[in-house]
Design an enzyme around this catalytic site. Structure first.
Site, PDB file in Angstrom:
ATOM      1  N   ASP A 153       0.833  -1.199   0.000  1.00 54.27           N
ATOM      2  CA  ASP A 153       0.000   0.000   0.000  1.00 54.27           C
ATOM      3  C   ASP A 153       0.872   1.255   0.000  1.00 54.27           C
ATOM      4  OD1 ASP A 153      -2.350   1.398  -0.023  1.00 54.27           O
ATOM      5  OD2 ASP A 153      -2.746   1.203   2.123  1.00 54.27           O
ATOM      6  N   ASN A 205     -10.582  -2.947  -6.376  1.00 51.73           N
ATOM      7  CA  ASN A 205      -9.829  -1.900  -7.065  1.00 51.73           C
ATOM      8  C   ASN A 205     -10.442  -1.472  -8.396  1.00 51.73           C
ATOM      9  OD1 ASN A 205      -6.527  -3.031  -5.960  1.00 51.73           O
ATOM     10  ND2 ASN A 205      -7.935  -1.543  -5.044  1.00 51.73           N
TER      11      ASN A 205
END
Length: 240
Positions: A18, A66
């Protein structure tokens, strides 16, 4: 499941990579610039695994959630995945890295799926580090798909309902040939698991660190692995 004593490093490390977008934005660059930097970091960490005794590393590249990102970012990521596979697979063969993909493949475009198949076939004989890339992956989605396959086998008479237990279901998961992760690392300061390896990580140790993924170095990786080695993993038992 056996108790693991302190001082032993993790065999399988899973990583939620991330912070790519924030890393780029801090530098006044578009988010995709950060994703490209993050992709380069993957290779560095994977090639460092043998030095740390890590046999398996699983990275969270693109989640089922996503797709909610902008069309520009999603298209850029898909292009990055295609270029990454083409560029790096020969190097992974030279480094003796076995590559696998997990996730729901049908939603991915045909060219990317073919490249994934080719990469798995090309590295099938490699006996070094096992790199698993989670692409269009979600833990709940994986369990749902596994349950469908299991239910089909029950309906077809290949499996009795009374034989379904916590040892049966993992055989239907995408990760059926992999050991469960010992350590899950998430970068960028977020302290959540984001639907990643939900079943497999039931007894994993977790490390949530502030470092953004493109800044995650083998030195930081080594520090986390040494910290893991100091932990007493009892799996519900009591140390004598």
């Amino acid at each position: 499941m056996q108790e693991q004593s302190a001082g032993r490093g993790p065999r399988h490390v899973a990583i939620i990579m991330d912070g790519n977008g924030r890393w780029a934005q801090k530098r006044g660059r578009p988010r995709l610039f950060g994703h490209h930097a993050g992709a380069r970091r993957v290779k560095e960490i994977v090639t460092a695994c043998p030095d740390f005794g890590v046999e398996y590393v699983t990275i969270f590249a693109f989640s089922t959630e996503n797709w909610k990102r902008t069309q520009t970012e999603v298209a850029g990521l898909m292009s990055l995945f295609r270029r990454y596979i083409i560029k790096e697979m020969q190097e992974f063969v030279r480094e003796n890295v076995r590559v696998r993909f997990i996730g729901d493949r049908p939603r991915l475009d045909a060219k990317l799926r073919q490249l994934m198949d080719d990469a798995e076939a090309m590295t099938q004989a490699c006996t070094g580090t096992n790199l698993t890339i989670a692409l269009n992956y979600g833990g709940r989605d994986e369990v749902s798909r596994a349950t469908q396959r299991l239910a089909h086998d029950v309906a077809e008479g290949r499996l009795r309902p009374e034989d379904v237990n916590e040892e049966t279901l993992p055989k239907y998961l995408d990760t059926c040939v992999l050991p469960d992760p010992d350590l899950v690392i998430r970068t960028s300061g977020e302290a959540r698991i984001s639907n990643f390896l939900l079943w497999q990580s039931a007894y994993a140790e977790y490390e949530f660190i502030d470092t953004l993924w493109p800044d995650f170095t083998p030195e930081i990786f080594g520090e986390l692995l040494r910290g893991y080695g100091a932990r007493d993993r009892r799996f519900g038992a009591v140390t004598a």
